[in-house]
Design a protein around this motif. Structure first.
Motif, short mmCIF file in Angstrom:
data_model
loop_
_atom_site.label_atom_id
_atom_site.label_comp_id
_atom_site.label_asym_id
_atom_site.label_seq_id
_atom_site.Cartn_x
_atom_site.Cartn_y
_atom_site.Cartn_z
N ASP B 168 -76.50 -13.69 -5.55
CA ASP B 168 -76.86 -15.10 -5.79
C ASP B 168 -75.77 -15.82 -6.57
N PHE B 171 -75.51 -16.29 -10.54
CA PHE B 171 -74.85 -15.33 -11.43
C PHE B 171 -73.39 -15.72 -11.66
N ARG B 188 -67.13 -7.96 -13.51
CA ARG B 188 -68.19 -7.55 -14.44
C ARG B 188 -69.58 -7.93 -13.99
N VAL B 189 -69.71 -8.99 -13.20
CA VAL B 189 -71.05 -9.43 -12.81
C VAL B 189 -71.28 -9.22 -11.31
N ILE B 193 -73.38 -5.93 -9.09
CA ILE B 193 -74.61 -6.26 -8.38
C ILE B 193 -74.48 -5.87 -6.90
N LYS B 290 -80.64 -3.59 -11.29
CA LYS B 290 -81.77 -4.20 -10.59
C LYS B 290 -81.76 -5.72 -10.77
N VAL B 291 -81.88 -6.43 -9.67
CA VAL B 291 -81.85 -7.89 -9.76
C VAL B 291 -83.26 -8.45 -9.90
#
Lengths: 250, 292
Positions: B168, B171, B188-189, B193, B290-291
Motif C-alpha cells: 500500500d 506506507f 526498511r519499509v 512488507i 503482518k500487514v
C-alpha cells in the motif's frame, strides 16, 4: 511569529488548476483549520507545505512556501530536511507493520540517530505526548497492527512527533475513526498546541469550530476567507463561507 | 406472502449451472495434477530406495542410482539462484520504485515479458555460444547456472514488481513524510512488507528452473558422469537431462524405464519440497511483517 507563510501559491495537476494564488500565514503554536467542500484544494494546500505533492505525477507548484522563513521549494533545501521540520499525519491510520516501539523509533533511525538510550527516551516521550503511553506501555514489542484504529492514529501522531518537527500537518486525521477516538485526538491537539504549530484539514465543520484558533475556507482552489475561528463562525464576511458553515452547501 | 416467480426460478437455475461449471473446471485442474503425480508415483516408487538416491548409475544406466544427477541438479539450482535472485530482485525494485520516466518503465516491462516468452532451447543455444564458447567457461556448472539464471530472471523480476505493487502506498507516504529518503523507505519499509511474496515467487521460479532440460543440454549436462563435480568449471549430470537420456537414448531403453520413472519422481519431489518450503517461509515472514 509566522511559522508558515505562503505567497501566491499555485498548484497545477496537469491541466487542473487546483490551487489559485493562495497567500496566507500561520502563527507559531496555533491551530489552523482548513475547511471547504471536496475538491476545494485544502488537502492540496496541506501537501504543498511538506512537498508531498512532489510524489504526484504531473503536479507543478509555483509561488512561495516559507517554513520559518526558508523557502521550502528553494534549490538548496533538501526535501527530507523539510519533512523533518514539517511532520504529517494522514487520513487513514498507517502504522508500519512493525512493533509499536519500532514504529515510533523509525523517524529517529532514518534521520541517523544511533544512540539507543536516546532513542528509548525519545520514543517514550513521543508516545506520552500522543496520550498513548498508558495503553501500550506493556506491549511496546507487539505489532502496531494489533492496535485499534484510534490507537493506531495516535501512534502515527507519536511517530510524527518523535523527530520534533515545528509544524504538524493533519489531513482529516479523525475521519476514519469512531466518535470516541476522534474526541481523544481532538483533546490531544490542545496539548500539542503548546509545542507545535498545527494545520488541520477537516470536513467536519463542528470540529473546526471546536479545536482551531484560525479557520480558512477554501472553495474551488481559492482561499475565500481566513480569520479567527470566532470571526468565521459568528460573523463571516463572505457569503459562500456563511452558506458553507450553515450547511447550505458542501 | 413471499411468492415464487418464474424469473426467480430461472435466475436461480442459471446461478446453479454456472456454479457447477466453475466447480467442475477448477476441480479438473486439480485432478490433472493428481493423475500426473499418481502415475509417476505408481511407476516410480518401486525403484525408490536409499541406494537409488545415494549410488551412481551402473551397467549402462540400467541399474544403480541417480546420486550424481541429484547433486548436479542441486548445484544448478543453487548456481542459478545466485545469479537470478540479486539481479532480478534489484531490477524489479528499480523498475517499480525508481524508474520515473514512464516510457522507460513500459519498455523494460515489455522487454521483460518478451524475455519470458523466449523458448528455453533458444536460451540453451545462447548460453552455449556466449558462456561456453565466447567466454570460454566450457560445458560447466557456471555456464549452465548462468543460462538457467537468465531463464529465471524475467519471472523473478515480475514477481518482485508485483509484490512491490501490492504494498500500500500509504506506507511509502508515511515513511517519506518522516524525512526518510527513497532508499530508506524502500529498504526498511516497502521491501520487508513485500518480502514474503517475493520469496514465494523466487522459490517457485526455482521449481521451474530445476526441471528445464533444453538450457542445460548444451551448457552443462553430462550424458554419463558418475564422478561428483569438484568446482564450478566441472560438468555435471542433471535430473531432467538424465530422464531424457534414460527415456530416449540410453543403452537399453526398455530396461532403464523403471529408473526413468524413479528419476521423474525424485525430480517432482524436489520441486514439491521447494514449494512446501516456499509456503513455510512465506508464513514465517508473513507473520513477522503482518500487514493486517
Amino acid at each position: 511569529m509566522k511559522v508558515i507563510e505562503t505567497i501566491d501559491l499555485n498548484v497545477h495537476y496537469k491541466e487542473v488548476h487546483a490551487l489559485k494564488n493562495v497567500t496566507m500565514s500561520m502563527n507559531k503554536l496555533s491551530i489552523t483549520a482548513l475547511m471547504g467542500p471536496s475538491g476545494c484544494g485544502k488537502s492540496t494546500y496541506l501537501r504543498a507545505l511538506n512537498r508531498m505533492n512532489d510524489l504526484i505525477e504531473g503536479c507543478k507548484v509555483s509561488g512561495q512556501v516559507l517554513i520559518e522563513g526558508d523557502n521550502a521549494y528553494a534549490r538548496d533545501i533538501h526535501v527530507d530536511d523539510l519533512r523533518k521540520k514539517v511532520g504529517m499525519v494522514f487520513q487513514k491510520p498507517n502504522p508500519f507493520p512493525m512493533s509499536i516501539f519500532e514504529n515510533v523509533a523509525y523517524g529517529l533511525r532514518v534521520n541517523g540517530v544511533r544512540d539507543k538510550k536516546f532513542i528509548h527516551e525519545q520514543v517514550e516521550k513521543a508516545i506520552h505526548q500522543a496520550a498513548l503511553w498508558d495503553e501500550v506501555k506493556d506491549f511496546l514489542k507487539k505489532s502496531a497492527m494489533d492496535l485499534s484504529g484510534g490507537q493506531q492514529q495516535r501512534l502515527c501522531i507519536a511517530r510524527a512527533l518523535v523527530i520534533e518537527p515545528s509544524v504538524l500537518l493533519m489531513d482529516e486525521p479523525t475521519s476514519a475513526l469512531d466518535p470516541i477516538s476522534s474526541a481523544k485526538i481532538e483533546e490531544l491537539m490542545f496539548d500539542l498546541k503548546k509545542n507545535y504549530t498545527i494545520v488541520i484539514v477537516t470536513h467536519n465543520i463542528q470540529q473546526a469550530a471546536r479545536i482551531s484558533d484560525n479557520t480558512a475556507f477554501f472553495y474551488i482552489g481559492e482561499l475565500i476567507e481566513l480569520g479567527t475561528t470566532k470571526e468565521i463562525f459568528t460573523n463571516p464576511k463572505n457569503e459562500r463561507t456563511q452558506n458553507y458553515i450553515t450547511g447550505r452547501f458542501g | 406472502m413471499i411468492k415464487q416467480t418464474k424469473s426467480g426460478k430461472r435466475k436461480r437455475l442459471n446461478q446453479s449451472i454456472m456454479f457447477w461449471v466453475f466447480r467442475v473446471l477448477s476441480l479438473s485442474v486439480v485432478a490433472v495434477l493428481f493423475i500426473i503425480l499418481a502415475f509417476i508415483f505408481i511407476k516410480g516408487f518401486k525403484v525408490l530406495s536409499w541406494d537409488f538416491i545415494t549410488q551412481s548409475p551402473t551397467e549402462g544406466m540400467t541399474s544403480g542410482g541417480i546420486y550424481p544427477a541429484i547433486i548436479g541438479t542441486l548445484w544448478l539450482i543453487a548456481g542459478s539462484m545466485v545469479f537470478a535472485f540479486p539481479i532480478g530482485v534489484l531490477a524489479g525494485i528499480y523498475n517499480h520504485e525508481y524508474a520515473a520516466w514512464k516510457p522507460l518503465k513500459v519498455f523494460i516491462r515489455i522487454m521483460t515479458n518478451n524475455l519470458a516468452g523466449v523458448p528455453s532451447i533458444v536460451f540453451g543455444l545462447f548460453g552455449m555460444s556466449l558462456f561456453v564458447n565466447k567466454l570460454g567457461f566450457g560445458d560447466s556448472i557456471l555456464a549452465g547456472s548462468l543460462t538457467l539464471g537468465l531463464l529465471a530472471l524475467p519471472v523473478v523480476i515480475r514477481t518482485t514488481e508485483e509484490s512491490l505493487a501490492a504494498v500500500d502506498n500509504s506506507f511509502r507516504r508515511a515513511s517519506l513524510a518522516l524525512g526518510a529518503t527513497k532508499w530508506q523507505t524502500t529498504s526498511r519499509v516497502v521491501f520487508p512488507i513485500a518480502f514474503p511474496n517475493i520469496l514465494t515467487g523466487l522459490i517457485l521460479s526455482i521449481g521451474r528452473v530445476s526441471g528445464e532440460t533444453a538450457p542445460i543440454l548444451f551448457t552443462v549436462a553430462a550424458y554419463f558422469l558418475p564422478k561428483l563435480p569438484s568446482g564450478i568449471f566441472d560438468q555435471v549430470m542433471a535430473l531432467p537431462y538424465h530422464l531424457y537420456v534414460l527415456a530416449t537414448s540410453g543403452i537399453d531403453v526398455e530396461k532403464s524405464r523403471p529408473i526413468a520413472y524413479g528419476t521423474a519422481l525424485v525430480l517432482i519431489m524436489i520441486v514439491l519440497i521447494m514449494n512446501l518450503l516456499a509456503n513455510v517461509l512465506r508464513n514465517y515472514f508473513g507473520r513477522k511483517y503482518k500487514v493486517k
